[in-house]
Design a protein around this motif. Structure first.
Motif, PDB file in Angstrom:
ATOM      1  N   GLU A  28       0.808  -1.061   0.011  1.00  0.00           N
ATOM      2  CA  GLU A  28      -0.036   0.169  -0.016  1.00  0.00           C
ATOM      3  C   GLU A  28       0.869   1.342   0.118  1.00  0.00           C
ATOM      4  OE1 GLU A  28      -2.776   1.638   3.407  1.00  0.00           O
ATOM      5  OE2 GLU A  28      -3.568  -0.084   2.252  1.00  0.00           O
ATOM      6  N   THR A  29       1.766   0.946   0.599  1.00  0.00           N
ATOM      7  CA  THR A  29       2.901   2.270   0.943  1.00  0.00           C
ATOM      8  C   THR A  29       3.417   2.509  -0.404  1.00  0.00           C
ATOM      9  OG1 THR A  29       3.142   1.995   3.277  1.00  0.00           O
ATOM     10  CG2 THR A  29       4.771   3.373   2.106  1.00  0.00           C
ATOM     11  N   LYS A  35       2.613   6.732  -7.146  1.00  0.00           N
ATOM     12  CA  LYS A  35       1.804   7.847  -7.654  1.00  0.00           C
ATOM     13  C   LYS A  35       2.424   9.157  -7.645  1.00  0.00           C
ATOM     14  CE  LYS A  35      -2.807   6.255  -5.429  1.00  0.00           C
ATOM     15  NZ  LYS A  35      -3.627   6.323  -4.641  1.00  0.00           N
ATOM     16  N   GLU A  36       3.631   9.225  -7.137  1.00  0.00           N
ATOM     17  CA  GLU A  36       4.231  10.525  -7.176  1.00  0.00           C
ATOM     18  C   GLU A  36       5.475  10.182  -8.236  1.00  0.00           C
ATOM     19  OE1 GLU A  36       6.053  11.921  -3.371  1.00  0.00           O
ATOM     20  OE2 GLU A  36       4.572  10.869  -2.351  1.00  0.00           O
ATOM     21  N   PRO A  38       5.302   8.057 -11.233  1.00  0.00           N
ATOM     22  CA  PRO A  38       4.755   6.887 -11.826  1.00  0.00           C
ATOM     23  C   PRO A  38       5.706   6.260 -13.101  1.00  0.00           C
ATOM     24  CG  PRO A  38       3.863   8.884 -12.661  1.00  0.00           C
ATOM     25  CD  PRO A  38       4.753   9.104 -11.142  1.00  0.00           C
ATOM     26  N   ASP A  39       6.531   6.616 -13.527  1.00  0.00           N
ATOM     27  CA  ASP A  39       7.573   6.494 -14.659  1.00  0.00           C
ATOM     28  C   ASP A  39       8.663   5.922 -13.937  1.00  0.00           C
ATOM     29  OD1 ASP A  39       5.632   7.421 -16.671  1.00  0.00           O
ATOM     30  OD2 ASP A  39       6.447   9.240 -16.818  1.00  0.00           O
ATOM     31  N   GLN A  40       8.751   5.626 -12.801  1.00  0.00           N
ATOM     32  CA  GLN A  40      10.067   5.333 -11.911  1.00  0.00           C
ATOM     33  C   GLN A  40      10.184   4.242 -11.155  1.00  0.00           C
ATOM     34  OE1 GLN A  40      11.251   9.689 -11.200  1.00  0.00           O
ATOM     35  NE2 GLN A  40      13.015   8.785 -11.164  1.00  0.00           N
ATOM     36  N   ILE A  41       8.661   3.651 -10.954  1.00  0.00           N
ATOM     37  CA  ILE A  41       8.753   2.642  -9.903  1.00  0.00           C
ATOM     38  C   ILE A  41       7.679   1.713 -10.476  1.00  0.00           C
ATOM     39  CG2 ILE A  41       7.885   1.798  -7.699  1.00  0.00           C
ATOM     40  CD1 ILE A  41       8.547   4.609  -6.629  1.00  0.00           C
ATOM     41  N   GLN A  42       8.108   0.253 -10.627  1.00  0.00           N
ATOM     42  CA  GLN A  42       7.046  -0.741 -11.331  1.00  0.00           C
ATOM     43  C   GLN A  42       7.186  -1.697 -10.071  1.00  0.00           C
ATOM     44  OE1 GLN A  42       8.672  -2.605 -14.717  1.00  0.00           O
ATOM     45  NE2 GLN A  42       7.867  -4.445 -14.111  1.00  0.00           N
ATOM     46  N   ILE A  43       5.727  -2.189  -9.662  1.00  0.00           N
ATOM     47  CA  ILE A  43       5.416  -2.884  -8.517  1.00  0.00           C
ATOM     48  C   ILE A  43       4.986  -4.142  -9.095  1.00  0.00           C
ATOM     49  CG2 ILE A  43       4.121  -3.203  -6.462  1.00  0.00           C
ATOM     50  CD1 ILE A  43       3.891  -0.098  -6.306  1.00  0.00           C
ATOM     51  N   GLU A  44       5.436  -5.468  -8.683  1.00  0.00           N
ATOM     52  CA  GLU A  44       4.866  -6.790  -9.338  1.00  0.00           C
ATOM     53  C   GLU A  44       4.775  -7.436  -7.837  1.00  0.00           C
ATOM     54  OE1 GLU A  44       5.881 -10.543 -11.534  1.00  0.00           O
ATOM     55  OE2 GLU A  44       7.545  -9.045 -11.606  1.00  0.00           O
ATOM     56  N   ARG A  45       3.285  -7.943  -7.624  1.00  0.00           N
ATOM     57  CA  ARG A  45       3.093  -8.875  -6.604  1.00  0.00           C
ATOM     58  C   ARG A  45       3.284 -10.022  -7.208  1.00  0.00           C
ATOM     59  NH1 ARG A  45      -2.689  -6.989  -4.165  1.00  0.00           N
ATOM     60  NH2 ARG A  45      -2.298  -8.928  -3.109  1.00  0.00           N
ATOM     61  N   ARG A  83      17.244   4.673  -5.186  1.00  0.00           N
ATOM     62  CA  ARG A  83      17.612   4.161  -6.551  1.00  0.00           C
ATOM     63  C   ARG A  83      16.774   5.169  -7.790  1.00  0.00           C
ATOM     64  NH1 ARG A  83      18.266  -0.417  -3.765  1.00  0.00           N
ATOM     65  NH2 ARG A  83      19.362  -2.046  -4.572  1.00  0.00           N
ATOM     66  N   ILE A  84      15.813   5.969  -7.291  1.00  0.00           N
ATOM     67  CA  ILE A  84      15.254   6.938  -7.996  1.00  0.00           C
ATOM     68  C   ILE A  84      16.115   8.340  -8.231  1.00  0.00           C
ATOM     69  CG2 ILE A  84      13.340   8.564  -7.874  1.00  0.00           C
ATOM     70  CD1 ILE A  84      11.429   6.202  -6.789  1.00  0.00           C
ATOM     71  N   LYS A  85      16.565   8.669  -6.896  1.00  0.00           N
ATOM     72  CA  LYS A  85      17.318   9.799  -7.015  1.00  0.00           C
ATOM     73  C   LYS A  85      18.620   9.756  -7.678  1.00  0.00           C
ATOM     74  CE  LYS A  85      14.344  11.916  -4.209  1.00  0.00           C
ATOM     75  NZ  LYS A  85      13.447  12.628  -4.573  1.00  0.00           N
TER      76      LYS A  85
END
Length: 85
Positions: A28-29, A35-36, A38-45, A83-85
């Motif tokens: 959830e976090t 959302k902040e 969107p082009d940098q985080i890919q989440i896979e369950r 990793r984003i920064k």
């Protein structure tokens, strides 16, 4: 990489044991953070990250190639932000 920015790939175990000990809170976090960025985080369950032989290692999250056992929200978010920064 999209638009010159690094894509961080996060796999989070959503299997029953990991879910019971906090994986869904971490998910959830991460979804809020996504959302902040969107082009940098890919989440896979995923159902399992093959660390279930020792239940003390749950929840399990993989950030790019780094496996995090006994994962906590602040640690996972910190690794993603590094990793984003």
């Amino acid at each position: 990489m999209r638009g010159g920015r690094k894509m961080v790939k996060v796999k989070i175990c959503a299997g029953s044991h990991c879910s019971l000990v906090g994986a869904l809170n971490i998910l959830e976090t991460l979804e809020e953070l996504q959302k902040e960025y969107p082009d940098q985080i890919q989440i896979e369950r995923v159902e399992c990250l093959d660390k279930c032989e020792d239940i003390k290692k749950a929840p399990v999250v993989k950030v790019d190639d780094e496996l995090i056992t006994s994962a906590q929200n602040q640690i996972v978010i910190s690794k993603v932000m590094e990793r984003i920064k």
